[in-house]
Design a protein around this motif. Sequence first.
Motif, PDB file in Angstrom:
ATOM      1  N   ARG A  51      -2.732 -15.366   4.976  1.00  0.00           N
ATOM      2  CA  ARG A  51      -3.782 -14.344   4.878  1.00  0.00           C
ATOM      3  C   ARG A  51      -3.741 -13.417   6.085  1.00  0.00           C
ATOM      4  O   ARG A  51      -3.883 -12.194   5.950  1.00  0.00           O
ATOM      5  CB  ARG A  51      -5.156 -15.004   4.755  1.00  0.00           C
ATOM      6  N   ILE A  52      -3.528 -13.985   7.271  1.00  0.00           N
ATOM      7  CA  ILE A  52      -3.441 -13.165   8.485  1.00  0.00           C
ATOM      8  C   ILE A  52      -2.241 -12.230   8.395  1.00  0.00           C
ATOM      9  O   ILE A  52      -2.334 -11.044   8.726  1.00  0.00           O
ATOM     10  CB  ILE A  52      -3.363 -14.056   9.741  1.00  0.00           C
ATOM     11  N   TRP A  53      -1.123 -12.723   7.936  1.00  0.00           N
ATOM     12  CA  TRP A  53       0.086 -11.908   7.809  1.00  0.00           C
ATOM     13  C   TRP A  53      -0.162 -10.748   6.835  1.00  0.00           C
ATOM     14  O   TRP A  53       0.207  -9.613   7.104  1.00  0.00           O
ATOM     15  CB  TRP A  53       1.254 -12.771   7.343  1.00  0.00           C
ATOM     16  N   THR A  54      -0.821 -11.070   5.704  1.00  0.00           N
ATOM     17  CA  THR A  54      -1.127 -10.033   4.716  1.00  0.00           C
ATOM     18  C   THR A  54      -2.031  -8.965   5.323  1.00  0.00           C
ATOM     19  O   THR A  54      -1.802  -7.765   5.144  1.00  0.00           O
ATOM     20  CB  THR A  54      -1.791 -10.656   3.468  1.00  0.00           C
ATOM     21  N   THR A  55      -3.037  -9.407   6.055  1.00  0.00           N
ATOM     22  CA  THR A  55      -3.946  -8.458   6.708  1.00  0.00           C
ATOM     23  C   THR A  55      -3.197  -7.600   7.716  1.00  0.00           C
ATOM     24  O   THR A  55      -3.412  -6.385   7.793  1.00  0.00           O
ATOM     25  CB  THR A  55      -5.095  -9.218   7.409  1.00  0.00           C
ATOM     26  N   GLN A  56      -2.300  -8.203   8.481  1.00  0.00           N
ATOM     27  CA  GLN A  56      -1.515  -7.440   9.449  1.00  0.00           C
ATOM     28  C   GLN A  56      -0.629  -6.416   8.744  1.00  0.00           C
ATOM     29  O   GLN A  56      -0.467  -5.297   9.230  1.00  0.00           O
ATOM     30  CB  GLN A  56      -0.670  -8.373  10.312  1.00  0.00           C
ATOM     31  N   GLN A  57      -0.059  -6.792   7.616  1.00  0.00           N
ATOM     32  CA  GLN A  57       0.761  -5.855   6.851  1.00  0.00           C
ATOM     33  C   GLN A  57      -0.090  -4.673   6.384  1.00  0.00           C
ATOM     34  O   GLN A  57       0.333  -3.521   6.471  1.00  0.00           O
ATOM     35  CB  GLN A  57       1.392  -6.557   5.638  1.00  0.00           C
ATOM     36  N   GLU A  58      -1.297  -4.963   5.882  1.00  0.00           N
ATOM     37  CA  GLU A  58      -2.191  -3.898   5.434  1.00  0.00           C
ATOM     38  C   GLU A  58      -2.549  -2.977   6.595  1.00  0.00           C
ATOM     39  O   GLU A  58      -2.547  -1.755   6.452  1.00  0.00           O
ATOM     40  CB  GLU A  58      -3.468  -4.492   4.823  1.00  0.00           C
ATOM     41  N   HIS A  59      -2.847  -3.566   7.747  1.00  0.00           N
ATOM     42  CA  HIS A  59      -3.173  -2.761   8.930  1.00  0.00           C
ATOM     43  C   HIS A  59      -1.970  -1.921   9.355  1.00  0.00           C
ATOM     44  O   HIS A  59      -2.126  -0.756   9.751  1.00  0.00           O
ATOM     45  CB  HIS A  59      -3.639  -3.651  10.079  1.00  0.00           C
ATOM     46  N   GLY A  60      -0.794  -2.501   9.274  1.00  0.00           N
ATOM     47  CA  GLY A  60       0.415  -1.761   9.617  1.00  0.00           C
ATOM     48  C   GLY A  60       0.604  -0.556   8.700  1.00  0.00           C
ATOM     49  O   GLY A  60       0.938   0.537   9.155  1.00  0.00           O
TER      50      GLY A  60
END
Length: 118
Positions: free
Chosen positions: A45-54
């Motif tokens: 979930r954190i990785w997905t959120t980081q991808q979205e932020h990126g």
Amino acid sequence: MAETERRINQVSNDVYALYEKLTAVQVTQRTHSHQLTSLGNTVSRIWTTQQEHGERLNHLDSSLAVLTEKVDGYDERFGQIDGRLAKMDERFDEHDAKLDEQGRKLDLIIEALNIRPN
């Protein structure tokens, strides 16, 4: 025979104790497995959120580049306008000088004709 029975009982007790320990280890391993799965899900979930932020940051960066280009265009246009205003200011100064000269000439004419205000 008594010694053999004692040894058999001891081995049997040791085997049961080992099974109890193995059962406790198995419970601990299951708990750890669930915790690792939960941590894995959290990391995903954190990785997905980081991808979205990126992706959002990339979009903002692109938007900022477009705005910067527009601002540069406006800056260039304002520079041109400043140049035009400076030329207009020079022309107004020239007109002021001409009007002052004509006013001086008019004063001389009025004085020469000896015209008085009413």
